[in-house]
Design a protein around this motif. Structure first.
Motif, PDB file in Angstrom:
ATOM      1  N   PHE A  63       0.836  -1.193   0.000  1.00  0.00           N
ATOM      2  CA  PHE A  63       0.000   0.000   0.000  1.00  0.00           C
ATOM      3  C   PHE A  63       0.875   1.248   0.000  1.00  0.00           C
ATOM      4  O   PHE A  63       2.043   1.200   0.364  1.00  0.00           O
ATOM      5  N   GLN A  64       0.279   2.359  -0.420  1.00  0.00           N
ATOM      6  CA  GLN A  64       0.955   3.655  -0.362  1.00  0.00           C
ATOM      7  C   GLN A  64      -0.051   4.671   0.165  1.00  0.00           C
ATOM      8  O   GLN A  64      -1.227   4.635  -0.213  1.00  0.00           O
ATOM      9  N   TYR A  65       0.409   5.562   1.048  1.00  0.00           N
ATOM     10  CA  TYR A  65      -0.465   6.583   1.612  1.00  0.00           C
ATOM     11  C   TYR A  65       0.086   7.951   1.231  1.00  0.00           C
ATOM     12  O   TYR A  65       1.275   8.218   1.430  1.00  0.00           O
ATOM     13  N   ARG A 122     -11.743   3.167  -4.446  1.00  0.00           N
ATOM     14  CA  ARG A 122     -11.189   4.473  -4.123  1.00  0.00           C
ATOM     15  C   ARG A 122     -11.435   4.791  -2.653  1.00  0.00           C
ATOM     16  O   ARG A 122     -12.563   4.718  -2.170  1.00  0.00           O
ATOM     17  N   THR A 123     -10.358   5.152  -1.944  1.00  0.00           N
ATOM     18  CA  THR A 123     -10.467   5.469  -0.519  1.00  0.00           C
ATOM     19  C   THR A 123      -9.633   6.700  -0.200  1.00  0.00           C
ATOM     20  O   THR A 123      -8.431   6.737  -0.466  1.00  0.00           O
ATOM     21  N   MET A 158      -5.480   6.504   0.144  1.00  0.00           N
ATOM     22  CA  MET A 158      -5.063   5.139   0.443  1.00  0.00           C
ATOM     23  C   MET A 158      -4.945   4.387  -0.888  1.00  0.00           C
ATOM     24  O   MET A 158      -5.947   4.111  -1.552  1.00  0.00           O
ATOM     25  N   LEU A 159      -3.711   4.081  -1.288  1.00  0.00           N
ATOM     26  CA  LEU A 159      -3.459   3.518  -2.607  1.00  0.00           C
ATOM     27  C   LEU A 159      -3.110   2.030  -2.524  1.00  0.00           C
ATOM     28  O   LEU A 159      -2.302   1.618  -1.690  1.00  0.00           O
ATOM     29  N   ASP A 160      -3.727   1.254  -3.410  1.00  0.00           N
ATOM     30  CA  ASP A 160      -3.433  -0.173  -3.516  1.00  0.00           C
ATOM     31  C   ASP A 160      -2.263  -0.348  -4.476  1.00  0.00           C
ATOM     32  O   ASP A 160      -2.372  -0.082  -5.663  1.00  0.00           O
ATOM     33  N   ASN A 161      -1.142  -0.840  -3.967  1.00  0.00           N
ATOM     34  CA  ASN A 161       0.090  -0.951  -4.753  1.00  0.00           C
ATOM     35  C   ASN A 161       0.460  -2.404  -5.048  1.00  0.00           C
ATOM     36  O   ASN A 161       1.579  -2.694  -5.432  1.00  0.00           O
ATOM     37  N   ARG A 162      -0.466  -3.324  -4.841  1.00  0.00           N
ATOM     38  CA  ARG A 162      -0.155  -4.746  -5.018  1.00  0.00           C
ATOM     39  C   ARG A 162      -0.031  -5.112  -6.493  1.00  0.00           C
ATOM     40  O   ARG A 162      -0.762  -4.619  -7.332  1.00  0.00           O
ATOM     41  N   LYS A 163       0.895  -6.020  -6.770  1.00  0.00           N
ATOM     42  CA  LYS A 163       1.001  -6.588  -8.102  1.00  0.00           C
ATOM     43  C   LYS A 163      -0.117  -7.612  -8.300  1.00  0.00           C
ATOM     44  O   LYS A 163      -0.714  -8.089  -7.343  1.00  0.00           O
ATOM     45  N   LEU A 164      -0.367  -7.966  -9.555  1.00  0.00           N
ATOM     46  CA  LEU A 164      -1.388  -8.956  -9.863  1.00  0.00           C
ATOM     47  C   LEU A 164      -1.048 -10.273  -9.177  1.00  0.00           C
ATOM     48  O   LEU A 164       0.049 -10.796  -9.321  1.00  0.00           O
ATOM     49  N   GLY A 165      -1.972 -10.780  -8.400  1.00  0.00           N
ATOM     50  CA  GLY A 165      -1.760 -12.041  -7.705  1.00  0.00           C
ATOM     51  C   GLY A 165      -1.121 -11.905  -6.345  1.00  0.00           C
ATOM     52  O   GLY A 165      -1.022 -12.897  -5.609  1.00  0.00           O
ATOM     53  N   GLU A 166      -0.685 -10.696  -5.976  1.00  0.00           N
ATOM     54  CA  GLU A 166      -0.058 -10.497  -4.665  1.00  0.00           C
ATOM     55  C   GLU A 166      -1.131 -10.376  -3.587  1.00  0.00           C
ATOM     56  O   GLU A 166      -2.151  -9.714  -3.780  1.00  0.00           O
TER      57      GLU A 166
END
Length: 289
Positions: A67-69, A182-183, A99-107
């Motif tokens: 994640f990234q904030y 989106r958050t 609040m950003l979702d930074n996960r790779k596909l499948g992570e």
């Protein structure tokens, strides 16, 4: 008229500890993110972000965080290169944190269709105040009865679920959110940096605070106790409009410096990226009692 969150949590007793010093130097990004669910793929491609990557510790160069904030407030231009960014806030003003979702596909596939819980806290940056935080906060509580250090501006926030604030933990709020949606949470900090200075005769240099975010996923019992990620940034809080004046003063001082002197300082970025907290366990237990 915006109103702030003041809802009770289930009783919790969390032992006070110490938050470690932070030396990270990642600066903010300088452009608006697109509508819809936030993704870090576009953010990482920004030239301004790539320039800052060189100042990160070598062990984090290839590390992708889940994640990234992003605090949507400009950083100070009066910060030297390779030092942590500093961001000025106005007391009681609502500030957006994306609040950003930074996960790779499948992570982390176990999070698919699931909520996570994030805890926001305002803590002391200086170790001297960390050691006396209980006395410092008791004094603040005595002088500001009924007030909180940290609140959520619910009407302005987007995507947060079940926001809560424990009346005995004045510096802490928490909520659930879906990483795939989106958050944005808008927070208000009500204490100012000069309230914790040794002498109060006017013109004192205020102490810095930290905004720290800890994110957890559910365990097998449905409790949000499994730690996923923590990040924080350094802030100073001023009386209303004081942060704007301080930012302007810093900018004017930098404009008067020679080109050689300016090379020793970071530029001011439009937003502030919270940097990862590695020793999150110790930091988690640093609470204002």
């Amino acid at each position: 008229m915006a109103w702030a969150l003041k809802l009770p949590l289930a009783d919790e007793v969390i032992e006070s500890g110490l938050v470690q010093d932070f030396d990270a130097s990642l600066s903010g990004i300088g452009q608006e993110l697109g509508a819809g669910a936030y993704s870090m793929s576009d953010v990482l491609a920004l030239p301004i972000f790539k320039q800052e990557e060189s100042s990160l510790p070598s062990e984090n160069e290839n590390k992708i965080l889940p994640f990234q904030y992003v605090l949507c407030t400009a950083t100070s231009p009066a910060v030297k290169l390779h030092e942590e960014t500093l961001t000025y806030l106005n007391q009681g003003q609502s500030y957006e944190i994306r609040m950003l979702d930074n996960r790779k596909l499948g992570e982390l596939p176990e999070l698919t269709g699931k909520l996570v819980k994030s805890t926001f806290r305002v803590v002391f940056h200086d170790r001297r105040l960390q050691y006396s935080e209980h006395q410092q906060l008791e004094g603040w509580r005595w002088n500001r009865p009924g007030d909180r250090i940290l609140d959520i501006d619910i009407p302005m926030s987007v995507g947060i679920i079940d926001p809560r604030a424990n009346p005995t933990q004045l510096n802490t709020v928490e909520f659930l959110w879906d990483p795939s949606k989106r958050t944005s949470v808008f927070i208000q900090v009500h204490c100012i940096s000069t309230e914790f200075t040794m002498r109060k005769h006017g013109g004192e240099k205020g102490v810095p605070f930290r905004i720290q975010i800890d994110t957890f996923k559910e365990n097998e019992n449905g409790e949000y106790t499994e730690h996923l990620h923590s990040a924080s940034c350094q802030i100073k809080v001023f009386k209303p409009k004081g942060a704007d004046r301080k930012q302007k003063t810093d900018r004017e001082k930098m404009e008067k410096r020679t080109p050689q002197e300016k090379e020793k300082y970071q530029p001011s970025y439009e937003t502030t990226i919270l940097t990862e907290v590695n020793d999150w366990f110790r930091a988690f237990f640093f609470f204002f009692s």
